[in-house]
Design a protein around this motif. Sequence first.
Motif: not given
Length: 229
Positions: A24-26, A33-34, A102-104
């Motif tokens: 969730y880090l930018p 994640l995005a 897959h790793d996020a």
Amino acid sequence: MEWGAVIVAAGRGKRMAAADNKVYLPLGDRPVLAHTIEAFERCAAVSRIVLVTAPGEEARAETVLRELGASKVSAIVPGGAERQDSVYAGLAALGTEGALVHDAARPLVAPEQIEACCREAERHGAAALAVPVKDTIKIEGEKGFMTQTPDRSTLWSVQTPQAFLRADLMRAHRLAKEAGKSATDDTMLMELLGRKVAIVQGDYRNLKITTPEDLPVAELFLASRRRED
Ligand SMILES: Nc1ccn([C@@H]2O[C@H](COP(=O)(O)OP(=O)(O)OP(=O)(O)O)[C@@H](O)[C@H]2O)c(=O)n1
Ligand SMILES: C[C@](O)(CO)[C@H](O)COP(=O)(O)O
């Protein structure tokens, strides 16, 4: 073959030593994640995604998906204590014949790399992205001393996604659990089935965000990717 992707995002990020879950880090203008989800949304070979989150992080994951406009995520499921447990939880909810894992924490994978993994797994039964090792690798023998040097020409640093027949991978996970065998990736479990895994040439920019210095490097890679687009 229909392909689904299990994207694992349920780790604790201990090596990142961040206040928050590293996925969730930018990174650039949105969370790590995005970027990861977007790569699979843009890959036409992938029909659905199961996202595995840390228990209690489902709502924040849903916010990321909503802001991204993601449409392929069919389920969000809680992960387990180890990556292996999280992968299995995702596989159980996936349902497709082909399964990508897959790793996020690898947000810079390119859709065409994902597609290449699917194609090679359709030909060979299993496939994974990997890049040739650049350093000379040593094996520690006596504690604190290097004693062996594997032939570097045979060494690959395996990445994700890794692509399998879902039934094969679930069986391998069950065998590993019965044998009490832990695995840091899923290609390792194919060895329990005596299966080979096709090497798909990856990209050094498909790094796994693991320790603090990885984020600025990922920012540079992201900027270079955007100049290419
Ligand atoms: N129990 C776990 C452990 C890891 N992962 C996921 O597996 C990927 C690769 O794991 P890693 O980079 O090791 O993440 P962490 O386990 O969070 O990191 P650390 O080992 O530093 O705690 C990450 O996307 C992580 O979220 C997971 O879903 N469930
Ligand atoms: C799956 C993987 O990314 C392949 O290189 C790696 O094994 C994950 O290791 P981690 O310790 O769970 O990050």
